[in-house]
Write a protein that holds these residues in place. Structure first.
Motif, short mmCIF file in Angstrom:
data_model
loop_
_atom_site.label_atom_id
_atom_site.label_comp_id
_atom_site.label_asym_id
_atom_site.label_seq_id
_atom_site.Cartn_x
_atom_site.Cartn_y
_atom_site.Cartn_z
N LEU A 40 -9.32 -2.08 0.54
CA LEU A 40 -9.10 -2.46 -0.86
C LEU A 40 -7.77 -1.92 -1.38
CD1 LEU A 40 -10.05 -3.72 -3.53
CD2 LEU A 40 -11.14 -1.52 -4.04
N TYR A 41 -7.48 -0.68 -1.11
CA TYR A 41 -6.28 -0.07 -1.69
C TYR A 41 -5.00 -0.83 -1.35
CZ TYR A 41 -8.74 4.22 -3.22
OH TYR A 41 -9.56 5.12 -3.84
N LYS A 43 -0.61 -4.37 -3.13
CA LYS A 43 0.19 -5.56 -2.87
C LYS A 43 0.12 -6.54 -4.03
CE LYS A 43 0.74 -9.27 0.50
NZ LYS A 43 0.21 -9.90 1.71
N ALA A 44 -1.04 -6.68 -4.65
CA ALA A 44 -1.23 -7.64 -5.73
C ALA A 44 -0.66 -7.16 -7.06
CB ALA A 44 -2.72 -7.95 -5.90
N HIS A 46 -1.02 5.40 -4.73
CA HIS A 46 -0.57 6.66 -4.13
C HIS A 46 -1.40 7.85 -4.62
CE1 HIS A 46 2.69 5.23 -1.68
NE2 HIS A 46 3.08 4.45 -2.67
N GLU A 47 -1.76 7.84 -5.89
CA GLU A 47 -2.60 8.92 -6.42
C GLU A 47 -3.96 8.94 -5.72
OE1 GLU A 47 -4.85 10.39 -10.49
OE2 GLU A 47 -3.29 8.87 -10.67
N ALA A 48 -4.57 7.77 -5.60
CA ALA A 48 -5.88 7.68 -4.95
C ALA A 48 -5.81 8.10 -3.49
CB ALA A 48 -6.43 6.26 -5.08
N LYS A 49 -4.77 7.66 -2.79
CA LYS A 49 -4.61 8.04 -1.38
C LYS A 49 -4.44 9.56 -1.25
CE LYS A 49 -3.90 5.65 1.83
NZ LYS A 49 -4.71 5.22 2.95
N GLU A 50 -3.71 10.15 -2.17
CA GLU A 50 -3.49 11.61 -2.13
C GLU A 50 -4.79 12.36 -2.41
OE1 GLU A 50 -1.31 14.98 -1.33
OE2 GLU A 50 -0.86 12.88 -0.93
N GLU A 51 -5.61 11.82 -3.31
CA GLU A 51 -6.91 12.44 -3.58
C GLU A 51 -7.80 12.39 -2.33
OE1 GLU A 51 -7.11 11.63 -8.40
OE2 GLU A 51 -8.21 10.31 -7.06
N GLU A 106 -10.57 2.41 -14.06
CA GLU A 106 -9.19 1.93 -14.06
C GLU A 106 -8.91 0.96 -12.90
OE1 GLU A 106 -6.35 5.17 -14.39
OE2 GLU A 106 -7.81 6.33 -15.54
N MET A 107 -9.09 1.45 -11.68
CA MET A 107 -8.69 0.66 -10.52
C MET A 107 -9.55 -0.59 -10.31
SD MET A 107 -8.21 1.76 -6.53
CE MET A 107 -6.59 2.49 -6.66
#
Length: 106
Positions: free
Chosen positions: A2-3, A8-9, A19-24, A67-68
């Motif tokens: 999903l991320y 991309k969209a 990037h914030e979610a990936k870092e979390e 949010e996401m």
């Protein structure tokens, strides 16, 4: 799954959220959980670490849900989200199958 589609969209805002979610995820997977797994569950240290994991996960889930995910619904549309969901289910099934074959650590 999903991320990257979300990123991309979207535009700059979605890129930042990505990037914030990936870092979390990286923080929990690489730093917090390995320490928690090495900690005696009967210790107060374990209780503190478990509380931190809980708080990090709750924060992350709240951001995704408020949010996401609403943004992803608008950006990606129902058909693509269903396709991505099917990909996630297939990945989950493959992971479960692989884990079932893996011997338990001593």
């Amino acid at each position: 799954i999903l991320y990257p589609a979300f990123r991309k969209a979207g535009g700059k805002e979605q890129d930042i959220m990505y990037h914030e979610a990936k870092e979390e995820h990286r923080t929990v997977d690489s730093l917090v959980l390995p320490d928690l797994k090495k900690t005696d569950p009967s210790s107060t240290e374990f209780s503190g670490r478990a509380k931190v994991v809980k708080e990090l996960l709750e924060h992350h889930i709240e951001e995704e849900e408020t949010e996401m995910f609403p943004q992803a619904k608008k950006l990606l549309g129902k058909a693509l989200l269903e396709e991505l969901g099917a990909e996630m289910e297939a990945m989950k099934a493959a992971h479960k199958k692989a884990m079932a074959k893996k011997p338990l650590a001593a």
